[in-house]
Motif scaffolding. Structure first.
Motif, PDB file in Angstrom:
ATOM      1  N   ILE A  50     -75.256   3.024  81.424  1.00  0.00           N
ATOM      2  CA  ILE A  50     -76.500   3.084  81.235  1.00  0.00           C
ATOM      3  C   ILE A  50     -77.433   2.554  82.581  1.00  0.00           C
ATOM      4  O   ILE A  50     -78.531   3.316  83.197  1.00  0.00           O
ATOM      5  CB  ILE A  50     -76.946   2.242  79.831  1.00  0.00           C
ATOM      6  CG1 ILE A  50     -76.599   3.089  78.713  1.00  0.00           C
ATOM      7  CG2 ILE A  50     -78.685   1.879  79.899  1.00  0.00           C
ATOM      8  CD1 ILE A  50     -76.725   2.166  77.573  1.00  0.00           C
ATOM      9  N   ASN A  99     -77.856   5.070  85.253  1.00  0.00           N
ATOM     10  CA  ASN A  99     -78.633   6.250  84.989  1.00  0.00           C
ATOM     11  C   ASN A  99     -77.373   7.372  84.649  1.00  0.00           C
ATOM     12  O   ASN A  99     -77.964   8.560  85.076  1.00  0.00           O
ATOM     13  CB  ASN A  99     -79.735   6.479  85.938  1.00  0.00           C
ATOM     14  CG  ASN A  99     -80.497   5.316  86.314  1.00  0.00           C
ATOM     15  OD1 ASN A  99     -81.099   4.831  85.149  1.00  0.00           O
ATOM     16  ND2 ASN A  99     -80.500   5.063  87.436  1.00  0.00           N
ATOM     17  N   ASN A 131     -77.982   8.103  78.501  1.00  0.00           N
ATOM     18  CA  ASN A 131     -79.407   7.519  78.123  1.00  0.00           C
ATOM     19  C   ASN A 131     -78.962   6.656  76.699  1.00  0.00           C
ATOM     20  O   ASN A 131     -78.303   7.124  75.994  1.00  0.00           O
ATOM     21  CB  ASN A 131     -80.352   8.641  77.741  1.00  0.00           C
ATOM     22  CG  ASN A 131     -80.708   9.202  79.128  1.00  0.00           C
ATOM     23  OD1 ASN A 131     -81.101   8.507  80.051  1.00  0.00           O
ATOM     24  ND2 ASN A 131     -80.822  10.487  79.026  1.00  0.00           N
ATOM     25  N   LYS A 180     -87.476  10.841  81.336  1.00  0.00           N
ATOM     26  CA  LYS A 180     -86.464   9.647  81.273  1.00  0.00           C
ATOM     27  C   LYS A 180     -86.944   8.401  81.202  1.00  0.00           C
ATOM     28  O   LYS A 180     -86.110   7.392  80.882  1.00  0.00           O
ATOM     29  CB  LYS A 180     -85.292   9.764  82.206  1.00  0.00           C
ATOM     30  CG  LYS A 180     -84.502  11.170  82.118  1.00  0.00           C
ATOM     31  CD  LYS A 180     -83.273  11.055  83.164  1.00  0.00           C
ATOM     32  CE  LYS A 180     -82.375  12.210  83.025  1.00  0.00           C
ATOM     33  NZ  LYS A 180     -81.525  12.350  84.042  1.00  0.00           N
ATOM     34  N   ASN A 181     -88.128   8.151  81.295  1.00  0.00           N
ATOM     35  CA  ASN A 181     -88.831   6.724  81.425  1.00  0.00           C
ATOM     36  C   ASN A 181     -90.063   6.433  80.650  1.00  0.00           C
ATOM     37  O   ASN A 181     -91.105   6.046  81.151  1.00  0.00           O
ATOM     38  CB  ASN A 181     -89.046   6.529  82.802  1.00  0.00           C
ATOM     39  CG  ASN A 181     -87.864   6.592  83.831  1.00  0.00           C
ATOM     40  OD1 ASN A 181     -86.729   5.558  83.895  1.00  0.00           O
ATOM     41  ND2 ASN A 181     -87.771   7.501  84.684  1.00  0.00           N
ATOM     42  N   GLN A 223     -85.241  12.832  70.417  1.00  0.00           N
ATOM     43  CA  GLN A 223     -86.020  11.504  70.762  1.00  0.00           C
ATOM     44  C   GLN A 223     -87.435  11.486  70.367  1.00  0.00           C
ATOM     45  O   GLN A 223     -87.765  10.419  69.653  1.00  0.00           O
ATOM     46  CB  GLN A 223     -85.840  11.385  72.255  1.00  0.00           C
ATOM     47  CG  GLN A 223     -84.581  11.237  72.901  1.00  0.00           C
ATOM     48  CD  GLN A 223     -84.410  11.465  74.377  1.00  0.00           C
ATOM     49  OE1 GLN A 223     -85.070  11.894  75.223  1.00  0.00           O
ATOM     50  NE2 GLN A 223     -83.621  10.582  75.219  1.00  0.00           N
TER      51      GLN A 223
END
Length: 405
Positions: free
Chosen positions: A35, A38, A41, A104-105, A137
Motif C-alpha cells: 500500500i 502504491n 489499494n 486513486k487519490n 469503490q
C-alpha cells in the motif's frame, strides 16, 4: 501531488511507527508495504483501520484534492458524460483521461463517489479492463455516506450489464434482489428512483415473456405518477405499452397509448416523442396491417426531413414498405443501409430488426439469386432462434422454411 501510499508512509514515520507496528493484527506487514509503495489499494475498511492506528481521520489520508477543484472536475466530467450517453459523439476515452489522474487519490465524499461511478462506466463502455473496482469503490462510498439513491443507481447499472449480455432472467433476479435489500434496510428511495426501478423491472418482465407482471408494474407506476403529479418516465412507460399492444394485436390499447403519447409530446414539447410515434405507426402498418403505402409515406417524409440524422430504423421501415409495394431493388437499397445499433438489447427491438435479413432473402429469391437468399434466411434464423415467440419469429422462421425447402 503525493499519493495515498506516500501520505501513509510519511505519517507513519512522523509518528515513529514501524511497518509491523502500524499493520498491527488487522493487516500484514507485506500488504502495508504494498500500500505504501502504491502497489495495492486498501479497502475502505483497511483505510479506516490505518487511519485509526495513525490517530487521524480517514479523510485526512484521502484529502489530496481540494474540494473546490474536485467539484469543478466533477461538473465538467458529468456534463461530458451526459452528452456522450445521450448523443454518442466522440467516445468515452476523453472522459476517462480527465478522471484518471484523480482516481486513486480521492477523498471520502459525494464528488469522489460520483467520479468513480462515471469512471467505471466509461471504462466499461470503452471496453477497457478494470471497471469493476471503481464501481465497487463508488458503491462503498455512497453506502457509507447514506446516499441510497446513488447506491441504487449502481445496483441498476449492474443489472443492466446482464441485460446487455441478453441474460434477461439473471438481470431481473439481480434487480429484484437489489430492491429487496433496500427494503430490508428500510432505505427510502426518492420517487424518481422508484420509477427507474419500476421501468427497468417491467421491461425485464417483457424480455422474459412475463407480460402479466410487466403490465401490472407499469400500471402501478403510472398510478403512482398520477397520484404524485410526477411525469418522469411517463413517456417511456406509454411507449413500451404501445409497442406491446402492437405485438399482441390489441388495436384499442395501441390507439389509447399512442394518444397518451401524443398528448404528452404536446405537453412536454418533446420532438423525440413524435419521432417515436412515427416509427411505431410505420412499423405497425408494415408488419401488422400491411398498409404499405401509408407506411412508406411516413418513413419517406421522416427521411426527407432528417437527412443528416442516424435514421437506421426508418431505413428498415422504408425498405419493408417498398417490398410490400413490389419495388424490390429500391427495398434492397434501404435494407442494405440499415444497421442494428449496438445499444439495442431488448428482445422486442432485436426481433424487429432481425426481420431485415428475412426480407432480403425473399427479394434475392425473387431475383433468382438462391444462394444469397439462403444466406440471409440463415442469418435471420440464427439471430431470431434465441428470441421469445413474438410475431417476428414466426415470420422469419416461415421465410427460412420457404427459402431452404
Amino acid at each position: 501531488m503525493a499519493t495515498l501510499g506516500e501520505r501513509i508512509k510519511k505519517l507513519r514515520k512522523e509518528k515513529g511507527l514501524t511497518l509491523q507496528a502500524l499493520a498491527g493484527e488487522s493487516l500484514t506487514k507485506g500488504m502495508l508495504s504494498l500500500i505504501e509503495n502504491n502497489k495495492a489499494n486498501p479497502s475502505m475498511e483497511s483505510l479506516s483501520y490505518i487511519a485509526e492506528q495513525l490517530g487521524v481521520d480517514r479523510n485526512e489520508l484521502l484529502e489530496e484534492v481540494p474540494p473546490a477543484e474536485l467539484r469543478t472536475v466533477l461538473q465538467e466530467v458529468d456534463k461530458l458524460y451526459r452528452i456522450e450517453m445521450k448523443e454518442k459523439t466522440e467516445g468515452f476515452e476523453p472522459i476517462i483521461e480527465k478522471i484518471k489522474p484523480y482516481a486513486k487519490n480521492l477523498p471520502y465524499r459525494y464528488e469522489s463517489a460520483r467520479l468513480l461511478e462515471i469512471y467505471s462506466q466509461c471504462l466499461y463502455y470503452a471496453k477497457q479492463e478494470g471497471w469493476q473496482v471503481p464501481l465497487s469503490q463508488a458503491e462503498e462510498m455512497y453506502e457509507g455516506l447514506h446516499l441510497m439513491d446513488n447506491s441504487a443507481d449502481v445496483h441498476m447499472f449492474r443489472a443492466v450489464l446482464k441485460f446487455n449480455e441478453h441474460r434477461y432472467a439473471e438481470s431481473l433476479a439481480m434487480l429484484q434482489q437489489s430492491r429487496k435489500s433496500f427494503e430490508e434496510r428500510d432505505a427510502v428511495l426518492a420517487s424518481l428512483k422508484k420509477l427507474d426501478f419500476d421501468f427497468l423491472e417491467a421491461i425485464l418482465y417483457f424480455a422474459i415473456g412475463d407480460d402479466r407482471d410487466a403490465r401490472r408494474i407499469i400500471q402501478e407506476a403510472v398510478d403512482y405518477s398520477k397520484e404524485r403529479q410526477i411525469f418522469y418516465k411517463i413517456n417511456d412507460l406509454y411507449r413500451v405499452m404501445t409497442f406491446h399492444s402492437i405485438l399482441i394485436g390489441d388495436e384499442d390499447s395501441k390507439n389509447y397509448y399512442m394518444q397518451k403519447l401524443r398528448l404528452f409530446a404536446e405537453f412536454s414539447e418533446d420532438e423525440k416523442i413524435d419521432i417515436v410515434l412515427d416509427l411505431l405507426e410505420a412499423h405497425h402498418k408494415n408488419s401488422f396491417t400491411h398498409e404499405y403505402q401509408e407506411a412508406y409515406d411516413i418513413a419517406h417524409k421522416y427521411l426527407e426531413e432528417h437527412k443528416d440524422d442516424d435514421s437506421s430504423q426508418f431505413y428498415l421501415e422504408k425498405g419493408k414498405a417498398l417490398y410490400g409495394l413490389g419495388h424490390f431493388d429500391e427495398a434492397l437499397h434501404w435494407f442494405s443501409n440499415h444497421k442494428i445499433s449496438e445499444y439495442l438489447h431488448h428482445p422486442y427491438d432485436l426481433s424487429m430488426n432481425y426481420e431485415k435479413d428475412a426480407y432480403m432473402a425473399l427479394i434475392y429469391e425473387k431475383q433468382g439469386n438462391h444462394n444469397l437468399a439462403v444466406k440471409h434466411a440463415e442469418i435471420a434464423k440464427e439471430n431470431i432462434d434465441p428470441m421469445p415467440d413474438l410475431p417476428y419469429k414466426k415470420f422469419i422462421l416461415d421465410v427460412h422454411k420457404k427459402i431452404t425447402q
